[in-house]
Design a protein around this motif. Structure first.
Motif, PDB file in Angstrom:
ATOM      1  N   ALA A  23     -19.093  32.286 -11.943  1.00 19.62           N
ATOM      2  CA  ALA A  23     -17.554  32.482 -12.459  1.00 19.62           C
ATOM      3  C   ALA A  23     -17.498  32.432 -13.831  1.00 19.62           C
ATOM      4  CB  ALA A  23     -16.892  30.823 -12.136  1.00 19.62           C
TER       5      ALA A  23
ATOM      6  N   HIS B 124     -15.655  35.880 -15.511  1.00 17.83           N
ATOM      7  CA  HIS B 124     -14.464  35.091 -15.776  1.00 17.83           C
ATOM      8  C   HIS B 124     -13.423  34.929 -14.668  1.00 17.83           C
ATOM      9  CE1 HIS B 124     -15.834  36.445 -19.619  1.00 17.83           C
ATOM     10  NE2 HIS B 124     -15.999  37.618 -19.334  1.00 17.83           N
ATOM     11  N   LEU B 125     -13.763  34.231 -13.782  1.00 21.38           N
ATOM     12  CA  LEU B 125     -13.238  33.800 -12.332  1.00 21.38           C
ATOM     13  C   LEU B 125     -13.292  32.283 -12.421  1.00 21.38           C
ATOM     14  CD1 LEU B 125     -15.298  35.894  -9.721  1.00 21.38           C
ATOM     15  CD2 LEU B 125     -12.784  36.371 -10.628  1.00 21.38           C
ATOM     16  N   PRO B 126     -12.053  31.848 -11.677  1.00 24.14           N
ATOM     17  CA  PRO B 126     -11.858  30.457 -11.705  1.00 24.14           C
ATOM     18  C   PRO B 126     -12.940  29.961 -10.524  1.00 24.14           C
ATOM     19  CG  PRO B 126      -9.729  31.539 -11.156  1.00 24.14           C
ATOM     20  CD  PRO B 126     -10.745  32.491 -11.130  1.00 24.14           C
ATOM     21  N   LEU B 127     -13.480  28.839 -10.902  1.00 26.20           N
ATOM     22  CA  LEU B 127     -14.689  28.313 -10.011  1.00 26.20           C
ATOM     23  C   LEU B 127     -14.347  28.341  -8.532  1.00 26.20           C
ATOM     24  CD1 LEU B 127     -17.621  27.231  -9.649  1.00 26.20           C
ATOM     25  CD2 LEU B 127     -16.597  25.011 -10.341  1.00 26.20           C
ATOM     26  N   PRO B 128     -13.288  27.827  -7.921  1.00 22.25           N
ATOM     27  CA  PRO B 128     -13.097  27.725  -6.588  1.00 22.25           C
ATOM     28  C   PRO B 128     -13.155  29.234  -5.961  1.00 22.25           C
ATOM     29  CG  PRO B 128     -11.430  26.281  -7.717  1.00 22.25           C
ATOM     30  CD  PRO B 128     -12.038  27.187  -8.796  1.00 22.25           C
ATOM     31  N   ARG B 129     -12.541  30.351  -6.722  1.00 21.80           N
ATOM     32  CA  ARG B 129     -12.372  31.515  -6.264  1.00 21.80           C
ATOM     33  C   ARG B 129     -13.899  32.295  -6.090  1.00 21.80           C
ATOM     34  NH1 ARG B 129      -9.337  36.403  -9.183  1.00 21.80           N
ATOM     35  NH2 ARG B 129     -10.019  38.450  -7.651  1.00 21.80           N
TER      36      ARG B 129
END
Length: 236
Positions: free
Chosen positions: A48, A52-57
């Motif tokens: 993540a 640069h992603l949200p952790l849930p995604r």
């Protein structure tokens, strides 16, 4: 694996009738908490951040990707996952290697086998880089007669043909062999090959409840396989 309400499957081991003991590594000899935490929490966290992603995604994407490679050699191939994810997976493992631990009573069991001159083989799906890290951290390597990775065999243990290929590397007689595993799937393929004594390790992780098998005799600790009455027979 199923819940702990499963019916007990009795088994008697006469150690005088056993020549060879095959033992899985992760979840069997070593606490699988390390592996579960690494793949389900640590890798998503680092992925993540890198993407640069949200952790849930990141978790949703990675969990689906991991499931797509279950029961294949890719599942445990660190080089494969490094390429797929653009991360240095072996290096990331070292970041949490303090979680690598040997299950209670494993050393005592290995000493018992050694004292009675059994062939003791570590037989694992783990990649060589994982093996190197865990053997370095736990120092259990010298207890084994030999160590075989599924990557050397060319098939994962989930494949029934694995055990015949393994026999080309380890000269074991199935009727005089014990196999310890936390995977019912792997025990099932070994059963098809004719391995006589099949032991399911239910306490695979210190962070999870004991899982009891409906098909195979389940133990929580390897101390249950060490005779206590002076005989060489264990009834489970």
């Amino acid at each position: 694996m199923t819940g702990a309400v499963a019916e007990h499957v009795p088994l008697t081991i006469n150690w005088d009738e056993v020549d060879t003991v095959l033992l899985d590594m992760d979840g069997t000899l070593l606490d699988r908490h390390f592996d579960d935490h690494f793949w389900l929490e640590h890798v998503p966290l680092r992925y993540a951040a890198a993407k640069h992603l949200p952790l849930p995604r990141a978790k949703e994407f990675l969990y689906a990707l991991f499931r797509s490679q279950e029961n294949t050699l890719n599942w445990t191939d660190l080089d494969y996952w490094s390429r797929q994810l653009g991360l240095d997976i072996p290096l990331l493992k070292e970041e949490v290697d303090h979680l690598i631990a040997v299950h209670p009573f494993v050393i005592e069991f290995l000493l018992f086998l050694s004292q009675h001159r059994k062939g003791i083989y570590l037989v694992t799906n783990a990649h060589s880089k994982t093996l190197d890290l865990k053997l370095r951290k736990t120092r259990i390597g010298p207890y084994f007669t030999g160590i075989v990775s599924a990557h050397d065999v060319g098939l994962p243990k989930e494949e029934p043909a694995f055990w015949g290929k393994l026999q080309e590397k380890i000269p074991f007689v199935p009727e005089r062999t014990v196999l310890g595993e936390d995977s019912e799937t792997n025990l099932g393929t070994a059963e098809l090959f004719g391995i006589r004594y099949l032991i399911h390790v239910g306490r695979f992780s210190s962070a999870a409840p004991v899982a009891t098998s409906e098909r195979f005799t389940t133990i929580s600790y390897f101390s249950e396989l060490i005779p206590r009455d002076g005989s060489m027979t264990v009834r489970l």
